[in-house]
Design a protein around this motif. Structure first.
Motif, PDB file in Angstrom:
ATOM      1  N   LYS A 221       0.832  -1.197   0.000  1.00 22.06           N
ATOM      2  CA  LYS A 221       0.000   0.000   0.000  1.00 22.06           C
ATOM      3  C   LYS A 221       0.875   1.258   0.000  1.00 22.06           C
ATOM      4  CE  LYS A 221      -4.022  -1.977   0.039  1.00 22.06           C
ATOM      5  NZ  LYS A 221      -4.950  -1.830  -1.108  1.00 22.06           N
ATOM      6  N   THR A 222       0.226   2.389  -0.269  1.00 17.58           N
ATOM      7  CA  THR A 222       0.952   3.656  -0.360  1.00 17.58           C
ATOM      8  C   THR A 222       1.216   4.245   1.031  1.00 17.58           C
ATOM      9  OG1 THR A 222       0.028   4.164  -2.523  1.00 17.58           O
ATOM     10  CG2 THR A 222       0.875   6.022  -1.240  1.00 17.58           C
ATOM     11  N   LEU A 223       2.430   4.677   1.220  1.00 16.52           N
ATOM     12  CA  LEU A 223       2.852   5.353   2.449  1.00 16.52           C
ATOM     13  C   LEU A 223       3.157   6.807   2.090  1.00 16.52           C
ATOM     14  CD1 LEU A 223       3.481   4.536   5.447  1.00 16.52           C
ATOM     15  CD2 LEU A 223       5.874   4.364   4.736  1.00 16.52           C
ATOM     16  N   THR A 224       2.539   7.731   2.800  1.00 17.16           N
ATOM     17  CA  THR A 224       2.786   9.154   2.565  1.00 17.16           C
ATOM     18  C   THR A 224       3.748   9.675   3.625  1.00 17.16           C
ATOM     19  OG1 THR A 224       0.590   9.452   1.604  1.00 17.16           O
ATOM     20  CG2 THR A 224       1.748  11.434   2.351  1.00 17.16           C
ATOM     21  N   VAL A 225       4.832  10.270   3.159  1.00 15.72           N
ATOM     22  CA  VAL A 225       5.871  10.767   4.078  1.00 15.72           C
ATOM     23  C   VAL A 225       5.918  12.290   3.977  1.00 15.72           C
ATOM     24  CG1 VAL A 225       8.258  10.581   4.823  1.00 15.72           C
ATOM     25  CG2 VAL A 225       7.171   8.653   3.630  1.00 15.72           C
ATOM     26  N   VAL A 247      16.156  17.585  -0.603  1.00 15.46           N
ATOM     27  CA  VAL A 247      16.138  16.797   0.626  1.00 15.46           C
ATOM     28  C   VAL A 247      15.970  15.325   0.246  1.00 15.46           C
ATOM     29  CG1 VAL A 247      14.986  16.404   2.834  1.00 15.46           C
ATOM     30  CG2 VAL A 247      15.130  18.724   1.903  1.00 15.46           C
ATOM     31  N   LYS A 248      16.740  14.466   0.869  1.00  9.98           N
ATOM     32  CA  LYS A 248      16.685  13.037   0.569  1.00  9.98           C
ATOM     33  C   LYS A 248      15.695  12.327   1.492  1.00  9.98           C
ATOM     34  CE  LYS A 248      21.503  12.754  -0.964  1.00  9.98           C
ATOM     35  NZ  LYS A 248      22.835  12.175  -0.667  1.00  9.98           N
ATOM     36  N   LEU A 249      14.885  11.459   0.898  1.00 14.57           N
ATOM     37  CA  LEU A 249      14.065  10.540   1.688  1.00 14.57           C
ATOM     38  C   LEU A 249      14.859   9.250   1.830  1.00 14.57           C
ATOM     39  CD1 LEU A 249      11.364   9.731   3.037  1.00 14.57           C
ATOM     40  CD2 LEU A 249      10.684   8.817   0.793  1.00 14.57           C
ATOM     41  N   GLN A 250      15.061   8.837   3.061  1.00 16.67           N
ATOM     42  CA  GLN A 250      15.885   7.669   3.318  1.00 16.67           C
ATOM     43  C   GLN A 250      15.130   6.619   4.135  1.00 16.67           C
ATOM     44  OE1 GLN A 250      19.359   9.522   5.189  1.00 16.67           O
ATOM     45  NE2 GLN A 250      20.385   9.627   3.200  1.00 16.67           N
ATOM     46  N   PHE A 251      15.549   5.361   3.977  1.00 14.01           N
ATOM     47  CA  PHE A 251      14.900   4.250   4.679  1.00 14.01           C
ATOM     48  C   PHE A 251      15.947   3.348   5.322  1.00 14.01           C
ATOM     49  CE2 PHE A 251      13.208  -0.146   4.676  1.00 14.01           C
ATOM     50  CZ  PHE A 251      12.134   0.043   5.537  1.00 14.01           C
ATOM     51  N   LEU A 273       7.608  19.244   3.049  1.00 19.15           N
ATOM     52  CA  LEU A 273       8.066  18.084   2.287  1.00 19.15           C
ATOM     53  C   LEU A 273       6.936  17.062   2.219  1.00 19.15           C
ATOM     54  CD1 LEU A 273      11.456  17.735   4.173  1.00 19.15           C
ATOM     55  CD2 LEU A 273      11.235  18.516   1.797  1.00 19.15           C
ATOM     56  N   LYS A 274       6.746  16.468   1.047  1.00 20.74           N
ATOM     57  CA  LYS A 274       5.710  15.440   0.909  1.00 20.74           C
ATOM     58  C   LYS A 274       6.010  14.566  -0.295  1.00 20.74           C
ATOM     59  CE  LYS A 274       0.699  14.744   0.651  1.00 20.74           C
ATOM     60  NZ  LYS A 274      -0.625  15.401   0.597  1.00 20.74           N
ATOM     61  N   THR A 275       5.944  13.259  -0.079  1.00 19.37           N
ATOM     62  CA  THR A 275       6.107  12.309  -1.167  1.00 19.37           C
ATOM     63  C   THR A 275       5.456  10.996  -0.772  1.00 19.37           C
ATOM     64  OG1 THR A 275       7.695  11.357  -2.724  1.00 19.37           O
ATOM     65  CG2 THR A 275       8.322  11.357  -0.402  1.00 19.37           C
ATOM     66  N   THR A 276       5.346  10.083  -1.723  1.00 19.08           N
ATOM     67  CA  THR A 276       4.740   8.772  -1.444  1.00 19.08           C
ATOM     68  C   THR A 276       5.669   7.647  -1.882  1.00 19.08           C
ATOM     69  OG1 THR A 276       3.574   8.758  -3.564  1.00 19.08           O
ATOM     70  CG2 THR A 276       2.384   9.644  -1.644  1.00 19.08           C
ATOM     71  N   VAL A 277       5.560   6.530  -1.172  1.00 16.36           N
ATOM     72  CA  VAL A 277       6.314   5.320  -1.508  1.00 16.36           C
ATOM     73  C   VAL A 277       5.422   4.114  -1.252  1.00 16.36           C
ATOM     74  CG1 VAL A 277       8.606   6.271  -1.028  1.00 16.36           C
ATOM     75  CG2 VAL A 277       7.278   5.247   0.826  1.00 16.36           C
ATOM     76  N   LYS A 278       5.800   2.963  -1.766  1.00 16.98           N
ATOM     77  CA  LYS A 278       5.086   1.723  -1.498  1.00 16.98           C
ATOM     78  C   LYS A 278       5.705   1.043  -0.277  1.00 16.98           C
ATOM     79  CE  LYS A 278       2.219   1.858  -4.989  1.00 16.98           C
ATOM     80  NZ  LYS A 278       0.753   2.011  -4.779  1.00 16.98           N
ATOM     81  N   ALA A 279       4.871   0.639   0.655  1.00 18.67           N
ATOM     82  CA  ALA A 279       5.346  -0.043   1.853  1.00 18.67           C
ATOM     83  C   ALA A 279       5.734  -1.476   1.521  1.00 18.67           C
ATOM     84  CB  ALA A 279       4.258  -0.021   2.922  1.00 18.67           C
TER      85      ALA A 279
END
Length: 308
Positions: A221-225, A247-251, A273-279
């Motif tokens: 599902k989509t994760l909003t960061v 700005v880097k989004l890191q995991f 800051l706002k972006t989406t990724v798949k969990a």
């Protein structure tokens, strides 16, 4: 906004009331600039240039330019100084002093300081001074290693965002020769002024937040960061969003100690800051900012997401 300009005697609590930190009662007078021992030395230097050889004190006193030099000066260990909007930032300084045998740097009326300035050496735009007496240890009869501290108050010492720049390091020494430091005759003091001791960068403290949602989240599902990048504004002493910055989004996977960059985005006009990724798996999400010349690097604390 600056009103503080301090310096202290090398060997004790010599009270230089014209040069000391203002009391709380004086804090409202935020645009009143006090003098510094550097001003005393500059006055003596100017006087000696205009009128050389005028020495009426005993021959044993050091009147005029002292045979004294500064070297190996370091401010904050060579690192940039990041200052926020309210708290005073205190950073260590260190330097070596080499002097003639007849120059007593441990005399109660001998004053030294290593300070920061921007602008010209003879007429600085702003200066930052030590707030404690330097502690010096003899290496030999004519060499001493000293440590001190520069305190930077965003409220009293900084004029505004223009102070976020590279500052220069200088040294000053004054031998008052038994005179009252608050009413000294510049023509009867010993002095040393030295430029070119190095540089130090002053930066606007930065903050970075992160929030990953929803929590928990189903796999795939989509994760909003979301988050915000902000930095100190010395014009109004508040934090404002830092716009259009990369700005880097890191995991970091659960059980790992290493963050990996997933993507790079830009902050909005308000620093948002706002972006989406798949969990996919359990782990920590954070934003990381590399910094700029005026703003230090910062990384948000990781936000853990449980993936079901």
């Amino acid at each position: 906004m600056r009103i503080r300009a301090t310096v202290a005697a090398v060997s004790g609590a010599l009270a230089l009331s014209a040069l000391v930190v203002p009391s709380a009662a004086q804090a409202d007078d935020a645009h009143r600039a006090t003098g510094s021992v550097a001003d005393v030395a500059r006055a003596a230097e100017a006087g000696s240039a205009a009128k050389s050889g005028a020495r009426s004190l005993a021959a044993t006193n050091n009147v005029g330019e002292l045979n004294l030099t500064f070297s190996k000066a370091k401010v904050n260990g060579g690192k940039a100084i990041a200052v926020g909007t309210s708290a005073t930032k205190k950073v260590a300084t260190s330097f070596t002093v080499t002097h003639a045998a007849d120059v007593d740097i441990f005399a109660p009326d001998f004053v030294m300081d290593v300070s920061l300035y921007r602008g010209s050496f003879d007429n600085p735009t702003n200066e930052l001074y030590s707030d404690i007496a330097p502690t010096c240890k003899k290496v030999s009869a004519t060499v001493a290693n000293c440590t001190s501290r520069i305190a930077v108050s965003p409220v009293y010492d900084l004029y505004g965002n223009s102070d976020a720049t590279t500052w220069k390091v200088s040294g000053v020494a004054v031998d008052f020769n038994g005179q009252d430091p608050n009413n000294a005759d510049p023509s009867q003091i010993g002095w040393a002024l030295q430029d070119g001791l190095g540089t130090s960068k002053l930066q606007r403290f930065s903050k970075l937040t992160v929030n990953a949602a929803p929590e928990p989240v189903k796999k795939g599902k989509t994760l909003t960061v979301t988050g915000k990048l902000s930095r100190a504004n010395w014009d109004d002493l508040k934090y404002h969003g830092y716009a259009t910055q990369s700005v880097k989004l890191q995991f970091r996977k659960k059980g790992s100690s290493t963050y990996t960059t997933v993507k790079t985005i830009k902050s909005s006009s308000t620093g948002a800051l706002k972006t989406t990724v798949k969990a996919s798996v359990d782990g920590y999400w954070r934003y990381s900012f590399a910094g700029t010349a005026t703003t230090p690097a910062v990384s948000a604390a990781g936000d853990f997401v449980d993936v079901k």
